[in-house]
Scaffold this motif. Structure first.
Motif, PDB file in Angstrom:
ATOM      1  N   SER A   1      -6.829  -4.289  -3.799  1.00  0.00           N
ATOM      2  CA  SER A   1      -5.651  -4.146  -3.993  1.00  0.00           C
ATOM      3  C   SER A   1      -5.067  -4.443  -3.460  1.00  0.00           C
ATOM      4  CB  SER A   1      -5.740  -2.660  -4.184  1.00  0.00           C
ATOM      5  OG  SER A   1      -5.970  -2.170  -2.568  1.00  0.00           O
ATOM      6  N   MET A   2      -5.393  -5.442  -1.811  1.00  0.00           N
ATOM      7  CA  MET A   2      -4.478  -6.007  -0.881  1.00  0.00           C
ATOM      8  C   MET A   2      -4.565  -7.497  -1.282  1.00  0.00           C
ATOM      9  SD  MET A   2      -4.712  -4.672   2.864  1.00  0.00           S
ATOM     10  CE  MET A   2      -6.407  -5.289   3.430  1.00  0.00           C
TER      11      MET A   2
ATOM     12  N   TYR B   1       0.691  -1.286  -0.463  1.00  0.00           N
ATOM     13  CA  TYR B   1       0.211   0.442  -0.174  1.00  0.00           C
ATOM     14  C   TYR B   1       0.890   1.398   0.159  1.00  0.00           C
ATOM     15  CZ  TYR B   1      -4.603   2.875   0.881  1.00  0.00           C
ATOM     16  OH  TYR B   1      -4.792   4.166   0.971  1.00  0.00           O
TER      17      TYR B   1
ATOM     18  N   ILE C   1      -8.090   3.521   6.162  1.00  0.00           N
ATOM     19  CA  ILE C   1      -7.515   2.226   6.280  1.00  0.00           C
ATOM     20  C   ILE C   1      -9.145   0.785   7.134  1.00  0.00           C
ATOM     21  CG2 ILE C   1      -5.957   0.756   6.186  1.00  0.00           C
ATOM     22  CD1 ILE C   1      -3.976   2.354   5.611  1.00  0.00           C
TER      23      ILE C   1
ATOM     24  N   TYR D   1      -9.354  -0.934  -1.285  1.00  0.00           N
ATOM     25  CA  TYR D   1      -8.313  -1.128  -0.678  1.00  0.00           C
ATOM     26  C   TYR D   1      -8.513  -2.426   0.122  1.00  0.00           C
ATOM     27  CZ  TYR D   1      -4.985  -1.601   3.681  1.00  0.00           C
ATOM     28  OH  TYR D   1      -3.960  -2.375   3.949  1.00  0.00           O
TER      29      TYR D   1
END
Length: 295
Positions: A243-244, A62, A228, A240
Motif C-alpha cells: 500500500s505504501m 497511511y 507497522i 502495508y
C-alpha cells in the motif's frame, strides 16, 4: 591542579554521556530524510545522504496511523488530567500527619509497586467491569503511579507549611476548599513534573492497547506503530508495504520505502514527546528534587 584535572575528566565524561543519548536521535532524524539504499549500505552516519522525503510521503498515506495519532492525543490529554487530580488528592490525604491509618494505607500503596495481580486476572477484571475494548481502559489503566504519588506526598509535606492548613481551618475552610484553593496553586511545579511523567508514559504505552482493545479504530499510536514496524521485514511481502508502494512496480521498491519509512514513523511518533520533554525540562530539577528530598 587536581581540581582542574577532575573538572576536565568530569566534562569529558558527561560529553560522552550526552553523545550516547543524542546521537541515536540524530541518526534517526538524518536517516528519515536519506536515500534508502544509502541507509542499507551504512553511509548515513553524520549527515543525510541523497536527501529524500519518500519515507514521509509513504507515512502520510497511511490513514490508520493518523487516526491512532488522534487517539493517543486524546488518551494522553485525558489521562494526564485524571492522573494528576487523583495523585495529588491521594498525596494530600497521605500527607496529613493525623490521618487515621495513614501508615497502613502507605504500606498498601508501596506493596503494589512490587506485586501485581498478573495479566490474566487483570484482564478478567477489566472485562467483567465493562472496560474491555473501550477508550476508558486505556485512560484508567496505570492511572496512578505509586512512585509519583510518593513524590507528590513528600512535596506537599516539605514545601507547603503546616501553618497554612491551621490558618485555613481557623477561617472555616474544609479539606476540599484547602486542597483546591491552597494546595493546587502552590503545587504548580510538581503538577508540571507529573504532567510530563504521566504524559510520556501514556504516550509510549502500546501494551494496553495490544491486550485490551479489539476495535482497531480505538488503537493508540504506539500499538499501531509496533504493528507497522513488525510488518516492515525485507523477507516477506505485506499489505502495508504494497500500500505504501502503490506507485512502485516491484517488491524491491517496496522494500526500499519500508527501510526509510520506519525512521520516519519514529520521528512522527516521538517528535511531540521530545519537544514536550525539552520545554518542560526546567521544571524537573526543582520539582523532582523538592519532592524527593526530606528536610
Amino acid at each position: 591542579m587536581s581540581n582542574r584535572i577532575f573538572h576536565v575528566f568530569n566534562m569529558l565524561f558527561w560529553i560522552l554521556i550526552m553523545f550516547a543519548v543524542l546521537y541515536p536521535l540524530f541518526l534517526v532524524c538524518i536517516a528519515s530524510v536519506s536515500d534508502p539504499d544509502a541507509i542499507v549500505r551504512g553511509e548515513v552516519i553524520w549527515h543525510p545522504v541523497d536527501f529524500s522525503l519518500m519515507g514521509y510521503y509513504a507515512v502520510l498515506k497511511y490513514k490508520e496511523l493518523w487516526s491512532s495519532y488522534g487517539n493517543s492525543v486524546f488518551y494522553t490529554g485525558v489521562s494526564i488530567c485524571i492522573s494528576i487530580v487523583v495523585t495529588l488528592a491521594a498525596a494530600y490525604a497521605l500527607s496529613r500527619k493525623k490521618f487515621p491509618g495513614s501508615r497502613i494505607i502507605n504500606l498498601y500503596f508501596v506493596i503494589t509497586m512490587f506485586f501485581s495481580g498478573g495479566l490474566i486476572p487483570t484482564f478478567l477484571v477489566m472485562r467483567s467491569i465493562g472496560l474491555y475494548n473501550t477508550r476508558w481502559v486505556i485512560i484508567l489503566m496505570s492511572c496512578v503511579s505509586v512512585w509519583n504519588l510518593m513524590v507528590a506526598r513528600t512535596y506537599i509535606q516539605n514545601s507547603i507549611p503546616e501553618e497554612l492548613y491551621e490558618a485555613a481551618m481557623l477561617d472555616g475552610a474544609t479539606h476540599f476548599q484547602y486542597f483546591i484553593r491552597v494546595i493546587l496553586p502552590l503545587s504548580k511545579t510538581i503538577i508540571a513534573v507529573l504532567a510530563v511523567y504521566y504524559g510520556v508514559a501514556k504516550w509510549n504505552d502500546y501494551f494496553t492497547g495490544l491486550v485490551y482493545l479489539r476495535d482497531r479504530a480505538l488503537l493508540p499510536l504506539q500499538t499501531v506503530l509496533r504493528e507497522i514496524l513488525a510488518t516492515l521485514q525485507v523477507d516477506k511481502t505485506s499489505d502495508y508495504m504494497m500500500s505504501m508502494a502503490d506507485s512502485a512496480v516491484s517488491l524491491q521498491e517496496a522494500v526500499r520505502i519500508a527501510n526509510v519509512s520506519k525512521y520516519c514513523i519514529i520521528v512522527v511518533a516521538t517528535g511531540p514527546v521530545v519537544v514536550l520533554y525539552a520545554l518542560m525540562q526546567k521544571y524537573f530539577e526543582k520539582g523532582v528534587m523538592i519532592g524527593s528530598l526530606k528536610g
